[in-house]
Write a protein that holds these residues in place. Structure first.
Motif, PDB file in Angstrom:
ATOM      1  N   TRP A  10     -87.207  43.953  16.448  1.00 11.61           N
ATOM      2  CA  TRP A  10     -88.574  42.965  16.318  1.00 11.61           C
ATOM      3  C   TRP A  10     -90.045  43.734  16.522  1.00 11.61           C
ATOM      4  N   ASP A  12     -94.559  43.532  17.050  1.00 10.17           N
ATOM      5  CA  ASP A  12     -96.194  43.488  16.349  1.00 10.17           C
ATOM      6  C   ASP A  12     -96.895  45.147  16.287  1.00 10.17           C
ATOM      7  N   LYS A  26     -95.437  35.142  14.485  1.00 12.73           N
ATOM      8  CA  LYS A  26     -94.711  35.998  15.495  1.00 12.73           C
ATOM      9  C   LYS A  26     -95.140  35.224  17.321  1.00 12.73           C
ATOM     10  N   TRP A  27     -96.035  34.622  17.376  1.00  9.89           N
ATOM     11  CA  TRP A  27     -97.132  33.835  18.301  1.00  9.89           C
ATOM     12  C   TRP A  27     -97.023  32.433  18.299  1.00  9.89           C
ATOM     13  N   LYS A  83     -96.408  33.676  23.349  1.00 10.75           N
ATOM     14  CA  LYS A  83     -95.516  33.796  23.617  1.00 10.75           C
ATOM     15  C   LYS A  83     -94.672  33.766  22.303  1.00 10.75           C
ATOM     16  N   THR A  84     -93.418  34.037  22.672  1.00 13.71           N
ATOM     17  CA  THR A  84     -92.351  33.906  21.572  1.00 13.71           C
ATOM     18  C   THR A  84     -91.809  33.060  20.754  1.00 13.71           C
ATOM     19  N   HIS A  85     -92.027  32.042  22.209  1.00 14.69           N
ATOM     20  CA  HIS A  85     -90.523  30.977  22.327  1.00 14.69           C
ATOM     21  C   HIS A  85     -90.518  30.087  20.846  1.00 14.69           C
ATOM     22  N   THR A  87     -90.113  31.980  18.514  1.00  8.72           N
ATOM     23  CA  THR A  87     -90.260  32.692  17.067  1.00  8.72           C
ATOM     24  C   THR A  87     -89.396  33.742  17.149  1.00  8.72           C
ATOM     25  N   TYR A  88     -88.969  33.926  18.673  1.00 14.83           N
ATOM     26  CA  TYR A  88     -88.229  35.433  18.858  1.00 14.83           C
ATOM     27  C   TYR A  88     -87.983  35.256  19.870  1.00 14.83           C
ATOM     28  N   PHE A 216     -87.587  35.060  25.858  1.00 12.02           N
ATOM     29  CA  PHE A 216     -89.411  35.284  25.105  1.00 12.02           C
ATOM     30  C   PHE A 216     -89.752  36.100  25.393  1.00 12.02           C
TER      31      PHE A 216
END
Length: 252
Positions: A10, A12, A26-27, A83-85, A87-88, A216
């Protein structure tokens, strides 16, 4: 032995158009002014004033994401927390970011991770891995910390590293990372391990909650707080926290 980083899981690179915000695929923006459990002063927003992509010739792709802490006309502060909570989330690997950090009394940037199950298993039982924290009155000192049940908050397992020769992290980009394996987490600065933790390093009876969970990622720039202290007459604003890239690799 340095791991082979052959599989990018993963990432960015923040190469979207200048003036745009973080990629919403993503974010996610955390919003609000509740002090975030640390008596912080800032209000986190999704405004471009506080988070935007900019041209940056020092960034590897010529662009960077800026998280910007700003003083408001009323004397408060705004900033950004991403945060990527949802999404990833990662389970093991190298989690790294190339960052150029702000400085100044009361300024507090961080790159960190939280257990994806935080809504069901409240902190600190969900676990927290702080890859990078800096308190702005010590601009050449890096902190890496592990939090979990029985070792959290002021009792988190923390180690610091000081740049040599009076250098500070605001002068140039550096790569901050953890190598996260079952039963072991290594913290790295610019590819060099500076601390390691295993279950044997925990307080007696405390559980290691990092082997089977997903975590995350978070990036944020706080203003004030019980640990860094609060802005004073020496604090210059705005302050910028620049993110060249964030990448997650499989450890081969």
């Amino acid at each position: 032995m340095t791991p082979l980083l052959t599989t990018l899981l993963w990432h960015d690179e923040f190469d979207q158009p200048v003036g745009t915000g973080p990629d919403p695929r993503k974010w996610v923006h955390d919003l609000g002014d509740n002090g975030w459990g640390n008596k912080e002063l800032q209000t986190y927003t999704n405004a471009r004033e506080n988070s935007e992509v900019v041209d940056d010739p020092a960034a590897s792709g010529g662009r960077a994401l800026v998280l910007r802490a700003v003083r408001t006309p009323a004397g408060g502060y705004t900033s950004a927390r991403l945060k990527t909570h949802g999404t990833y989330a990662a389970t093991h690997g190298r989690i790294e970011a190339r960052l150029k950090l702000p400085q100044g009394q009361g300024i507090w940037p961080a790159f960190w991770m939280l257990g994806e199950n935080i809504n069901e298993v409240p902190w600190p039982a969900c676990g927290e891995i702080d890859i990078m924290e800096l308190v702005g009155h010590l601009p050449g000192t890096l902190y890496g910390t592990l939090h979990g049940p029985g070792y959290s908050g002021a009792h988190g397992l923390t180690q610091s590293l000081v740049l040599p020769d009076g250098a500070v992290f605001a002068e140039a980009y550096h790569v901050f990372a953890v190598d996260w394996r079952p039963g072991r987490i290594d913290w790295l600065l610019d590819g060099q391990v500076y601390r390691s933790l295993t279950p044997a390093d925990l307080p007696a009876g405390a559980p290691w909650v990092f082997d089977h969970a997903r975590f995350f990622l978070l990036l944020n720039l706080a203003v004030g707080g019980a640990w860094p202290g609060y802005p004073d007459a020496t604090t210059q604003l705005p302050q910028e926290y620049r993110v060249d890239y964030v990448r997650v690799y499989r450890l081969d």
